[in-house]
Design a protein around this motif. Sequence first.
Motif, PDB file in Angstrom:
ATOM      1  N   TYR A 112      -4.675  17.831  -4.241  1.00 34.87           N
ATOM      2  CA  TYR A 112      -5.261  16.568  -3.541  1.00 34.87           C
ATOM      3  C   TYR A 112      -5.102  16.831  -1.981  1.00 34.87           C
ATOM      4  CZ  TYR A 112      -5.245  13.681  -7.758  1.00 34.87           C
ATOM      5  OH  TYR A 112      -5.501  13.225  -9.054  1.00 34.87           O
ATOM      6  N   SER A 113      -6.505  16.696  -1.402  1.00 30.34           N
ATOM      7  CA  SER A 113      -6.441  16.687   0.082  1.00 30.34           C
ATOM      8  C   SER A 113      -6.130  15.139   0.398  1.00 30.34           C
ATOM      9  CB  SER A 113      -8.050  16.776   0.468  1.00 30.34           C
ATOM     10  OG  SER A 113      -8.897  15.696  -0.005  1.00 30.34           O
ATOM     11  N   SER A 114      -5.808  14.645   1.654  1.00 26.89           N
ATOM     12  CA  SER A 114      -5.519  13.378   1.864  1.00 26.89           C
ATOM     13  C   SER A 114      -6.588  12.410   1.537  1.00 26.89           C
ATOM     14  CB  SER A 114      -5.384  13.261   3.381  1.00 26.89           C
ATOM     15  OG  SER A 114      -6.425  13.616   4.217  1.00 26.89           O
ATOM     16  N   GLN A 115      -7.931  12.841   1.650  1.00 23.98           N
ATOM     17  CA  GLN A 115      -9.073  11.948   1.384  1.00 23.98           C
ATOM     18  C   GLN A 115      -9.232  11.771  -0.103  1.00 23.98           C
ATOM     19  OE1 GLN A 115     -11.389  10.408   3.740  1.00 23.98           O
ATOM     20  NE2 GLN A 115     -11.477   9.245   1.832  1.00 23.98           N
ATOM     21  N   GLN A 116      -9.041  12.873  -0.887  1.00 25.77           N
ATOM     22  CA  GLN A 116      -8.988  12.601  -2.280  1.00 25.77           C
ATOM     23  C   GLN A 116      -7.988  11.886  -3.049  1.00 25.77           C
ATOM     24  OE1 GLN A 116      -8.826  16.885  -3.182  1.00 25.77           O
ATOM     25  NE2 GLN A 116     -10.834  16.998  -3.948  1.00 25.77           N
ATOM     26  N   LEU A 117      -6.770  11.790  -2.307  1.00 23.84           N
ATOM     27  CA  LEU A 117      -5.483  10.886  -2.642  1.00 23.84           C
ATOM     28  C   LEU A 117      -5.932   9.485  -2.365  1.00 23.84           C
ATOM     29  CD1 LEU A 117      -2.760  10.587  -3.628  1.00 23.84           C
ATOM     30  CD2 LEU A 117      -1.795  11.010  -1.377  1.00 23.84           C
ATOM     31  N   ALA A 118      -6.691   9.358  -1.132  1.00 21.66           N
ATOM     32  CA  ALA A 118      -6.934   7.846  -0.576  1.00 21.66           C
ATOM     33  C   ALA A 118      -7.934   7.426  -1.481  1.00 21.66           C
ATOM     34  CB  ALA A 118      -7.497   8.033   0.845  1.00 21.66           C
ATOM     35  N   ASN A 119      -8.752   8.460  -2.140  1.00 18.95           N
ATOM     36  CA  ASN A 119     -10.006   7.764  -3.032  1.00 18.95           C
ATOM     37  C   ASN A 119      -9.403   7.447  -4.243  1.00 18.95           C
ATOM     38  OD1 ASN A 119     -11.832   8.341  -1.126  1.00 18.95           O
ATOM     39  ND2 ASN A 119     -12.657  10.362  -1.869  1.00 18.95           N
ATOM     40  N   ALA A 120      -8.544   8.196  -4.727  1.00 21.93           N
ATOM     41  CA  ALA A 120      -7.684   8.082  -6.132  1.00 21.93           C
ATOM     42  C   ALA A 120      -7.116   6.664  -6.160  1.00 21.93           C
ATOM     43  CB  ALA A 120      -7.047   9.043  -6.543  1.00 21.93           C
ATOM     44  N   LEU A 121      -6.729   6.095  -4.922  1.00 23.52           N
ATOM     45  CA  LEU A 121      -5.947   5.096  -4.807  1.00 23.52           C
ATOM     46  C   LEU A 121      -6.789   3.796  -4.344  1.00 23.52           C
ATOM     47  CD1 LEU A 121      -2.549   6.388  -3.568  1.00 23.52           C
ATOM     48  CD2 LEU A 121      -3.044   5.584  -5.644  1.00 23.52           C
ATOM     49  N   GLY A 122      -7.922   4.042  -4.037  1.00 25.44           N
ATOM     50  CA  GLY A 122      -8.864   3.098  -3.143  1.00 25.44           C
ATOM     51  C   GLY A 122      -8.380   2.729  -1.877  1.00 25.44           C
ATOM     52  N   SER A 168      -7.708   3.700   2.551  1.00 30.51           N
ATOM     53  CA  SER A 168      -8.285   4.798   3.295  1.00 30.51           C
ATOM     54  C   SER A 168      -7.414   5.773   3.769  1.00 30.51           C
ATOM     55  CB  SER A 168      -8.307   3.741   5.025  1.00 30.51           C
ATOM     56  OG  SER A 168      -6.896   3.573   5.338  1.00 30.51           O
ATOM     57  N   GLN A 169      -8.284   6.778   4.100  1.00 31.37           N
ATOM     58  CA  GLN A 169      -7.455   8.375   4.609  1.00 31.37           C
ATOM     59  C   GLN A 169      -6.478   7.982   5.679  1.00 31.37           C
ATOM     60  OE1 GLN A 169      -9.866  11.230   6.261  1.00 31.37           O
ATOM     61  NE2 GLN A 169      -8.464  12.646   5.487  1.00 31.37           N
ATOM     62  N   SER A 170      -6.619   7.101   6.581  1.00 31.63           N
ATOM     63  CA  SER A 170      -5.453   6.856   7.579  1.00 31.63           C
ATOM     64  C   SER A 170      -4.020   6.322   7.097  1.00 31.63           C
ATOM     65  CB  SER A 170      -6.005   6.013   8.661  1.00 31.63           C
ATOM     66  OG  SER A 170      -6.243   4.616   8.021  1.00 31.63           O
ATOM     67  N   SER A 171      -4.292   5.486   5.687  1.00 30.57           N
ATOM     68  CA  SER A 171      -3.134   4.934   5.192  1.00 30.57           C
ATOM     69  C   SER A 171      -2.208   6.115   4.699  1.00 30.57           C
ATOM     70  CB  SER A 171      -3.451   4.078   4.111  1.00 30.57           C
ATOM     71  OG  SER A 171      -4.216   2.870   4.483  1.00 30.57           O
ATOM     72  N   VAL A 172      -2.902   7.128   4.247  1.00 27.09           N
ATOM     73  CA  VAL A 172      -2.227   8.148   3.948  1.00 27.09           C
ATOM     74  C   VAL A 172      -1.416   9.072   4.713  1.00 27.09           C
ATOM     75  CG1 VAL A 172      -2.397  10.437   2.358  1.00 27.09           C
ATOM     76  CG2 VAL A 172      -3.697   8.541   1.633  1.00 27.09           C
ATOM     77  N   ILE A 194       0.874  -1.149  -0.062  1.00 27.23           N
ATOM     78  CA  ILE A 194      -0.134   0.041  -0.007  1.00 27.23           C
ATOM     79  C   ILE A 194       0.823   1.323  -0.035  1.00 27.23           C
ATOM     80  CG2 ILE A 194      -1.611   1.318   1.383  1.00 27.23           C
ATOM     81  CD1 ILE A 194      -3.090  -1.091   2.229  1.00 27.23           C
ATOM     82  N   GLU A 195       2.000   1.172   0.799  1.00 32.42           N
ATOM     83  CA  GLU A 195       2.791   2.512   0.863  1.00 32.42           C
ATOM     84  C   GLU A 195       3.480   2.642  -0.522  1.00 32.42           C
ATOM     85  OE1 GLU A 195       4.056   2.038   5.425  1.00 32.42           O
ATOM     86  OE2 GLU A 195       5.257   1.157   3.986  1.00 32.42           O
ATOM     87  N   ARG A 196       3.933   1.594  -1.304  1.00 30.37           N
ATOM     88  CA  ARG A 196       4.423   1.845  -2.453  1.00 30.37           C
ATOM     89  C   ARG A 196       3.489   2.213  -3.477  1.00 30.37           C
ATOM     90  NH1 ARG A 196       6.961  -3.363  -1.382  1.00 30.37           N
ATOM     91  NH2 ARG A 196       5.603  -4.402  -2.660  1.00 30.37           N
ATOM     92  N   ARG A 197       2.254   1.943  -3.221  1.00 31.55           N
ATOM     93  CA  ARG A 197       0.822   2.563  -4.355  1.00 31.55           C
ATOM     94  C   ARG A 197       0.979   4.095  -3.993  1.00 31.55           C
ATOM     95  NH1 ARG A 197      -4.354  -0.467  -3.305  1.00 31.55           N
ATOM     96  NH2 ARG A 197      -4.998   1.275  -4.718  1.00 31.55           N
TER      97      ARG A 197
END
Length: 280
Positions: free
Chosen positions: A35-45, A47-51, A17-20
């Motif tokens: 990109y907000s953290s949520q938008q980046l998370a949505n783009a990658l499918g 969670s926001q917490s992962s970002v 996930i980190e590599r993605r």
Amino acid sequence: MSSLLKIRSERDRMSAIERRIADFILDNAHLLRDYSSQQLANALGISQSSVVKFSQKLGFKGYPDLKYSVGEAIARNGDENGHAARGDGDDDHASLAIDLWNAKANAEEETRLINPGDRLEGISLLLRNADKVFLVGIGPDSIAARGFAIRLSLLGILAIHHFDPVLVPAEVSTSSPSDVLILFSEHGQQASFCQLARLFRERGGRVVTVTRHTANPLRAHADEQLLVSAHDERAHVVPLLYQSALQHLLDQVFLLVCEDEDRRKQLDDNHQQVRHLLDG
């Protein structure tokens, strides 16, 4: 160290996930500010917490700090890599030279960070103790392979350069466990190189691959890896940065091999003989 350098240098030690996340940032760094953290998370499918955790793992307080740092790195690289205003005549040439020097310095720093010292020491030890070293490359990679083969030969190492992988298997079939095969392939996609690596390892030899710092098939067949990082917005500049960073990396390995006194004495003797032949 800039945020982009840090991401590239740490990528191989990241989770899937980190590599993605890392790959998205490296490929779309100029868009990250939108990109907000949520938008980046949505783009990658994901969670926001992962970002957020990804940002903190890199040493930032959170995603906003990471985004700001990436923006700074882009602005700084833009100033260094050819976006400065240029004048006429000598000033124009000086600016071009400085831009290229800075771009090469960045590529060489990135390359140094992703090749730890113990890895270079291990490869230099393999080369010092090898009975034979086979070096294979195609196209521009062949130039680097040939140059490195000549340097190893001057150290008294039996180095055999091949520019056609189709002709190599017959010779490789006679290899021994004390031999080393170095495969130069910028993108690491050639199926013939993967086959060579498998054949060589089946006979007990050690395989060193020299590729870009990207996921590629050839790296999976390596005992040791030399990785090159070279990036620029200008497509015509990228090959110059790659070759410069690659040469600097090979020079480091060469110097480590030279730390063996017997090898260095052999080098001095061979240089004297070459000078004698040229003077004659």
